[in-house]
Design a protein around this motif. Structure first.
Motif, PDB file in Angstrom:
ATOM      1  N   SER A 146       0.840  -1.197   0.000  1.00 18.85           N
ATOM      2  CA  SER A 146       0.000   0.000   0.000  1.00 18.85           C
ATOM      3  C   SER A 146       0.875   1.248   0.000  1.00 18.85           C
ATOM      4  N   HIS A 147       1.900   1.233   0.831  1.00 19.90           N
ATOM      5  CA  HIS A 147       2.828   2.367   0.890  1.00 19.90           C
ATOM      6  C   HIS A 147       3.534   2.544  -0.456  1.00 19.90           C
ATOM      7  N   SER A 148       3.946   1.458  -1.063  1.00 24.09           N
ATOM      8  CA  SER A 148       4.654   1.528  -2.352  1.00 24.09           C
ATOM      9  C   SER A 148       3.761   2.091  -3.454  1.00 24.09           C
ATOM     10  N   ILE A 149       2.503   1.682  -3.495  1.00 21.27           N
ATOM     11  CA  ILE A 149       1.583   2.175  -4.521  1.00 21.27           C
ATOM     12  C   ILE A 149       1.291   3.659  -4.300  1.00 21.27           C
ATOM     13  N   SER A 150       1.078   4.054  -3.042  1.00 25.11           N
ATOM     14  CA  SER A 150       0.858   5.472  -2.742  1.00 25.11           C
ATOM     15  C   SER A 150       2.068   6.296  -3.167  1.00 25.11           C
ATOM     16  N   THR A 151       3.257   5.810  -2.869  1.00 27.36           N
ATOM     17  CA  THR A 151       4.487   6.511  -3.244  1.00 27.36           C
ATOM     18  C   THR A 151       4.613   6.626  -4.760  1.00 27.36           C
ATOM     19  N   LEU A 152       4.265   5.575  -5.488  1.00 25.82           N
ATOM     20  CA  LEU A 152       4.299   5.605  -6.949  1.00 25.82           C
ATOM     21  C   LEU A 152       3.396   6.723  -7.474  1.00 25.82           C
ATOM     22  N   PHE A 153       2.193   6.829  -6.937  1.00 26.39           N
ATOM     23  CA  PHE A 153       1.267   7.876  -7.381  1.00 26.39           C
ATOM     24  C   PHE A 153       1.840   9.267  -7.116  1.00 26.39           C
ATOM     25  N   TYR A 154       2.413   9.465  -5.929  1.00 27.19           N
ATOM     26  CA  TYR A 154       3.025  10.758  -5.622  1.00 27.19           C
ATOM     27  C   TYR A 154       4.199  11.039  -6.559  1.00 27.19           C
ATOM     28  N   SER A 197       0.206   2.495 -19.293  1.00 24.48           N
ATOM     29  CA  SER A 197      -1.211   2.849 -19.262  1.00 24.48           C
ATOM     30  C   SER A 197      -1.637   3.530 -17.958  1.00 24.48           C
ATOM     31  N   LEU A 198      -0.876   3.343 -16.878  1.00 26.59           N
ATOM     32  CA  LEU A 198      -1.228   4.004 -15.617  1.00 26.59           C
ATOM     33  C   LEU A 198      -1.173   5.521 -15.781  1.00 26.59           C
ATOM     34  N   ARG A 199      -0.115   5.990 -16.365  1.00 29.12           N
ATOM     35  CA  ARG A 199       0.028   7.440 -16.592  1.00 29.12           C
ATOM     36  C   ARG A 199      -1.111   7.957 -17.471  1.00 29.12           C
ATOM     37  N   ASP A 200      -1.459   7.212 -18.498  1.00 32.30           N
ATOM     38  CA  ASP A 200      -2.564   7.607 -19.375  1.00 32.30           C
ATOM     39  C   ASP A 200      -3.883   7.676 -18.608  1.00 32.30           C
ATOM     40  N   MET A 201      -4.127   6.681 -17.733  1.00 27.62           N
ATOM     41  CA  MET A 201      -5.354   6.687 -16.927  1.00 27.62           C
ATOM     42  C   MET A 201      -5.397   7.896 -15.999  1.00 27.62           C
ATOM     43  N   LEU A 202      -4.249   8.212 -15.400  1.00 26.76           N
ATOM     44  CA  LEU A 202      -4.183   9.360 -14.488  1.00 26.76           C
ATOM     45  C   LEU A 202      -4.407  10.678 -15.229  1.00 26.76           C
ATOM     46  N   ILE A 203      -3.859  10.772 -16.441  1.00 30.90           N
ATOM     47  CA  ILE A 203      -4.075  11.972 -17.244  1.00 30.90           C
ATOM     48  C   ILE A 203      -5.538  12.096 -17.644  1.00 30.90           C
ATOM     49  N   ASP A 214      -1.866  -5.167 -10.507  1.00 34.38           N
ATOM     50  CA  ASP A 214      -2.528  -4.536 -11.653  1.00 34.38           C
ATOM     51  C   ASP A 214      -1.973  -3.134 -11.903  1.00 34.38           C
ATOM     52  N   VAL A 215      -1.766  -2.400 -10.817  1.00 32.14           N
ATOM     53  CA  VAL A 215      -1.242  -1.033 -10.930  1.00 32.14           C
ATOM     54  C   VAL A 215       0.197  -1.053 -11.431  1.00 32.14           C
ATOM     55  N   LEU A 216       1.004  -1.949 -10.895  1.00 31.31           N
ATOM     56  CA  LEU A 216       2.400  -2.037 -11.346  1.00 31.31           C
ATOM     57  C   LEU A 216       2.477  -2.462 -12.806  1.00 31.31           C
ATOM     58  N   GLY A 217       1.623  -3.392 -13.214  1.00 29.66           N
ATOM     59  CA  GLY A 217       1.575  -3.798 -14.624  1.00 29.66           C
ATOM     60  C   GLY A 217       1.202  -2.631 -15.520  1.00 29.66           C
ATOM     61  N   ALA A 218       0.208  -1.845 -15.079  1.00 30.52           N
ATOM     62  CA  ALA A 218      -0.206  -0.670 -15.856  1.00 30.52           C
ATOM     63  C   ALA A 218       0.899   0.379 -15.903  1.00 30.52           C
TER      64      ALA A 218
END
Length: 102
Positions: free
Chosen positions: A24-32, A89-95, A80-84
């Motif tokens: 959870s911490h790693s995913i939050s950090t990735l988003f930041y 595609s994660l960056r595209d989804m966030l945009i 799923d998030v790391l794969g994206a």
């Protein structure tokens, strides 16, 4: 389930976590690091956290945390998030959700 749907729409990016979960911490950090400022709900600190965790299980979250929503839509868990992120595609989804701007 309604509470999850309601919270998932509070911001462009929402992460349901537990304070003791390293993923959870790693995913939050990735988003930041990507420039997003997600709403983070720590289920072990929420008054109705256990009910919310059960609702996430019913949505198909396994494990239940981290559970990521972008633009109000369920994206998945850490894998799923790391794969994206790896396929771009994660960056595209966030945009698209206006969680980040470029």
């Amino acid at each position: 389930m309604d509470k999850i749907s309601e919270l998932a729409k509070t911001k462009a990016a929402v992460i349901f976590t537990k304070s003791s979960c390293c993923m959870s911490h790693s995913i939050s950090t990735l988003f930041y690091d990507l420039g997003a400022s997600p709403a983070v709900f720590e289920l072990d600190r929420e008054p109705r956290g256990r009910e919310m965790e059960w609702a996430l299980q019913r949505l198909g979250c396994s494990p239940t945390v981290p559970a990521v929503f972008i633009g109000g839509k369920f994206v998945g868990s850490a894998k799923d998030v790391l794969g994206a992120h790896l396929d771009g595609s994660l960056r595209d989804m966030l945009i698209e959700a206006k969680a980040i701007w470029f």
